[in-house]
Design an enzyme around this catalytic site. Structure first.
Site, PDB file in Angstrom:
ATOM      1  N   TYR A   8       8.532   2.905   2.742  1.00  0.00           N
ATOM      2  CA  TYR A   8       8.529   2.844   1.262  1.00  0.00           C
ATOM      3  C   TYR A   8       9.845   3.545   0.434  1.00  0.00           C
ATOM      4  O   TYR A   8      10.266   3.246  -0.603  1.00  0.00           O
ATOM      5  CB  TYR A   8       7.464   2.860   0.406  1.00  0.00           C
ATOM      6  CG  TYR A   8       6.123   2.206   0.816  1.00  0.00           C
ATOM      7  CD1 TYR A   8       6.532   0.558   0.969  1.00  0.00           C
ATOM      8  CD2 TYR A   8       4.895   2.658   1.299  1.00  0.00           C
ATOM      9  CE1 TYR A   8       5.222  -0.009   1.420  1.00  0.00           C
ATOM     10  CE2 TYR A   8       3.867   1.779   1.600  1.00  0.00           C
ATOM     11  CZ  TYR A   8       4.240   0.301   1.778  1.00  0.00           C
ATOM     12  OH  TYR A   8       3.169  -0.536   2.216  1.00  0.00           O
ATOM     13  N   TYR A 136      -1.440  -8.011  -3.489  1.00  0.00           N
ATOM     14  CA  TYR A 136      -0.666  -7.398  -2.420  1.00  0.00           C
ATOM     15  C   TYR A 136      -1.750  -7.633  -1.452  1.00  0.00           C
ATOM     16  O   TYR A 136      -2.920  -7.157  -1.659  1.00  0.00           O
ATOM     17  CB  TYR A 136      -0.649  -5.651  -2.887  1.00  0.00           C
ATOM     18  CG  TYR A 136      -0.330  -5.174  -1.628  1.00  0.00           C
ATOM     19  CD1 TYR A 136       1.108  -5.242  -1.321  1.00  0.00           C
ATOM     20  CD2 TYR A 136      -1.202  -4.499  -1.029  1.00  0.00           C
ATOM     21  CE1 TYR A 136       1.624  -4.532   0.144  1.00  0.00           C
ATOM     22  CE2 TYR A 136      -0.755  -3.824   0.398  1.00  0.00           C
ATOM     23  CZ  TYR A 136       0.723  -3.839   0.726  1.00  0.00           C
ATOM     24  OH  TYR A 136       1.149  -3.220   1.829  1.00  0.00           O
ATOM     25  N   ASP A 238      -9.964 -10.699  -0.292  1.00  0.00           N
ATOM     26  CA  ASP A 238      -9.328  -9.684   0.609  1.00  0.00           C
ATOM     27  C   ASP A 238      -9.993  -8.370   0.009  1.00  0.00           C
ATOM     28  O   ASP A 238      -9.645  -7.887  -1.106  1.00  0.00           O
ATOM     29  CB  ASP A 238      -7.835  -9.507   0.336  1.00  0.00           C
ATOM     30  CG  ASP A 238      -7.281  -8.022   0.893  1.00  0.00           C
ATOM     31  OD1 ASP A 238      -7.595  -7.437   1.268  1.00  0.00           O
ATOM     32  OD2 ASP A 238      -5.915  -8.104   0.783  1.00  0.00           O
ATOM     33  N   LYS A 267      -8.937  -0.187   5.379  1.00  0.00           N
ATOM     34  CA  LYS A 267      -8.935   0.869   4.845  1.00  0.00           C
ATOM     35  C   LYS A 267     -10.091   1.658   4.978  1.00  0.00           C
ATOM     36  O   LYS A 267     -10.230   2.346   5.907  1.00  0.00           O
ATOM     37  CB  LYS A 267      -8.569   0.640   3.481  1.00  0.00           C
ATOM     38  CG  LYS A 267      -7.145   0.371   3.234  1.00  0.00           C
ATOM     39  CD  LYS A 267      -6.652   0.556   1.787  1.00  0.00           C
ATOM     40  CE  LYS A 267      -4.911   0.465   1.785  1.00  0.00           C
ATOM     41  NZ  LYS A 267      -4.470  -0.655   1.361  1.00  0.00           N
TER      42      LYS A 267
HETATM   43  C1  PLP Z   1      -3.859  -2.015   2.049  1.00  0.00           C
HETATM   44  C2  PLP Z   1      -4.068  -3.171   1.675  1.00  0.00           C
HETATM   45  C3  PLP Z   1      -3.752  -4.126   2.703  1.00  0.00           C
HETATM   46  C4  PLP Z   1      -3.027  -3.787   3.828  1.00  0.00           C
HETATM   47  O1  PLP Z   1      -3.729  -3.099   4.676  1.00  0.00           O
HETATM   48  P1  PLP Z   1      -2.934  -2.166   5.881  1.00  0.00           P
HETATM   49  O2  PLP Z   1      -3.962  -1.503   6.965  1.00  0.00           O
HETATM   50  O3  PLP Z   1      -1.766  -1.121   5.157  1.00  0.00           O
HETATM   51  O4  PLP Z   1      -1.949  -3.033   6.797  1.00  0.00           O
HETATM   52  C5  PLP Z   1      -4.106  -5.650   2.409  1.00  0.00           C
HETATM   53  N1  PLP Z   1      -4.820  -5.820   1.344  1.00  0.00           N
HETATM   54  C6  PLP Z   1      -5.184  -4.854   0.492  1.00  0.00           C
HETATM   55  C7  PLP Z   1      -5.870  -5.336  -0.762  1.00  0.00           C
HETATM   56  C8  PLP Z   1      -4.683  -3.625   0.577  1.00  0.00           C
HETATM   57  O5  PLP Z   1      -5.011  -2.830  -0.319  1.00  0.00           O
END
Ligand code: PLP
Length: 418
Positions: A8, A136, A238, A267
């Site tokens: 980044y 995102y 997600d 995460k």
């Molecule tokens: C962080 C994040 C991702 C991507 O996860 P990575 O482990 O960094 O590849 C996807 N969707 C959401 C909502 C996120 O916050």
């Protein structure tokens, strides 16, 4: 010049990264002797803090059995136990778990599964996704195409990626009913006009995180589910950011009376110990891949999928969350965040929002974020402000005094900066 290519940053203007020696609880210990309170749980993942005794124990005892094993033609107890646990704790219609190694790939798997779901049924038109502004879903090429195409971090790739449909970001949850109605009507109209080529909708439920900490009402998701049902479109939640307590319940889905067809976790899944994600799907979806046709199989298999160390520590992380009153801890964190930040005002503050164990100060002018980060460090707090946002997503085991240190640093840094 740095050998490590850091994410980044524009390397030319990157401050020297701080070298970390170790970390315990909510504290990051730097090599130079300083100690910082981690206000963002190492990118929202370290929900139990560092060196948690239960998680340490789980992962070290698994290490003595095997640290890795491919999950193709072979299987193992850590992956089986975790899959069972995830099916048990997620919405009842989700029955099958696909493991990957990151949230981005977990979302890729959800998109790919949705495309093939239609293909396996001989439906060749449903090839596009609907996503939202401020979304995102990760950094890989497929999910870049469902991130905010104009203001998202991948906007320079606009035109190079698969072309998807976008609707405006859901309105803030404090908006009035007219705004919700307007949004819902736009959404309905969109489905009516475009459902023929729509494979699925992907959305971060209740909290659009990295795209701007947009906190919105569950009514939107209830209506979205209705649209998906009416027009035969799959719904993907997600929950990579919202999962494991961040919005106040175990999953954001638990606060809504609807269930997705596919759900992605990442995460906080392993308590931040290792990279792991899970893409859960319904029986109905799984069944469209279950046939005598080899070509109906899901052709996906990350090398490190279902890694035993990761699965084992994820299982212990979930058990810890469920057995140690984490929902209460999060609700307490929420009260303190509201108390400490609720009345803060400053000419550069555009808005302050809290949801569960997440709080953000949105600024009018975000050009001085490097200074804000440096000032927080001088107050013993690790933050990573970006865009117009100074936020915290602390580990849930944080003590009140440390949490107040974080919110104070957030306020002081914003105040001092103008
Ligand atoms: C962080 C994040 C991702 C991507 O996860 P990575 O482990 O960094 O590849 C996807 N969707 C959401 C909502 C996120 O916050």
């Amino acid at each position: 010049m740095s050998k490590i290519w850091y994410p980044y940053f524009q390397h030319k203007h990157m401050p020297t990264p701080l070298e970390v020696e170790s970390a315990k609880g909510v504290y990051i210990k730097l090599k130079d002797g300083r100690q910082l309170i981690d206000g963002i749980s190492s990118w929202w993942a370290v929900i139990h803090g560092y060196q948690h005794p239960r998680l340490d124990m789980a992962i070290t005892s698994q290490l003595k059995k095997m640290s890795h094993m491919m999950l193709c033609g072979l299987t193992h107890e850590p992956a089986q136990k975790l899959a069972e646990k995830l099916v048990e704790i997620t919405p009842p219609s989700l029955k099958h778990v696909f493991f990957s190694d990151s949230g981005s790939v977990g979302c890729e798997v959800a998109l790919k599964t949705a495309l093939q779901y239609w293909k396996n049924q001989g439906e060749s038109n449903k090839t596009k996704f609907l996503a939202f502004k401020k979304a995102y879903h990760g950094d890989t090429t497929g999910v870049m195409s469902v991130g905010d195409p104009d203001d998202g971090m991948h906007h320079i790739f606009k035109g190079l990626l698969l072309k998807q449909h976008f609707l405006p970001a859901p309105p803030d949850r404090r908006c009035n009913k007219d705004d919700v109605d307007l949004f819902v009507n736009t959404m309905r109209q969109f489905f009516e006009n475009n459902h023929h080529d729509l494979a699925a909708v992907i959305i971060e439920p209740l909290l659009q995180a990295a795209g701007g900490f947009n906190m919105y009402n569950k009514e939107i998701l209830i209506e979205l589910r209705k649209c998906c049902d009416t027009y035969n479109v799959l719904l993907i939640f997600d929950e990579v950011a919202t999962g494991f307590g961040r919005t106040g319940r175990l999953f954001a889905t638990n606060q809504i009376d609807v269930e997705p067809d596919l759900m992605v976790l990442g995460k906080g899944l392993t308590g931040g110990y290792m990279g792991l994600s899970a893409t859960l799907s319904t029986e109905n979806i799984f069944n469209t891949f279950y046939s005598d046709q080899p070509s109906h199989a899901l052709m996906h298999g990350p090398t490190f999928m279902g890694n035993p160390l990761a699965c084992c520590v994820a299982y212990e992380s979930i058990e810890t969350f469920l057995s140690e009153n984490y929902i209460d801890k999060i609700s307490q964190i929420n009260s303190i965040l509201n108390e400490e930040l609720g009345n803060f005002s400053h000419p550069n503050v555009k808005d302050i929002r809290c949801l569960g164990a997440t709080a953000v100060i949105e600024l009018h002018d975000g050009s001085q974020l490097n200074n804000i980060q440096q000032k927080a460090i001088s107050q013993g707090v690790w933050l990573r402000p970006f865009g117009h946002y100074v936020y915290t997503m602390p580990p849930y085991i944080i003590e009140t005094s440390d949490l107040v240190a974080i919110t104070s640093a957030m306020k002081n840094c914003v105040k001092d900066n103008i």
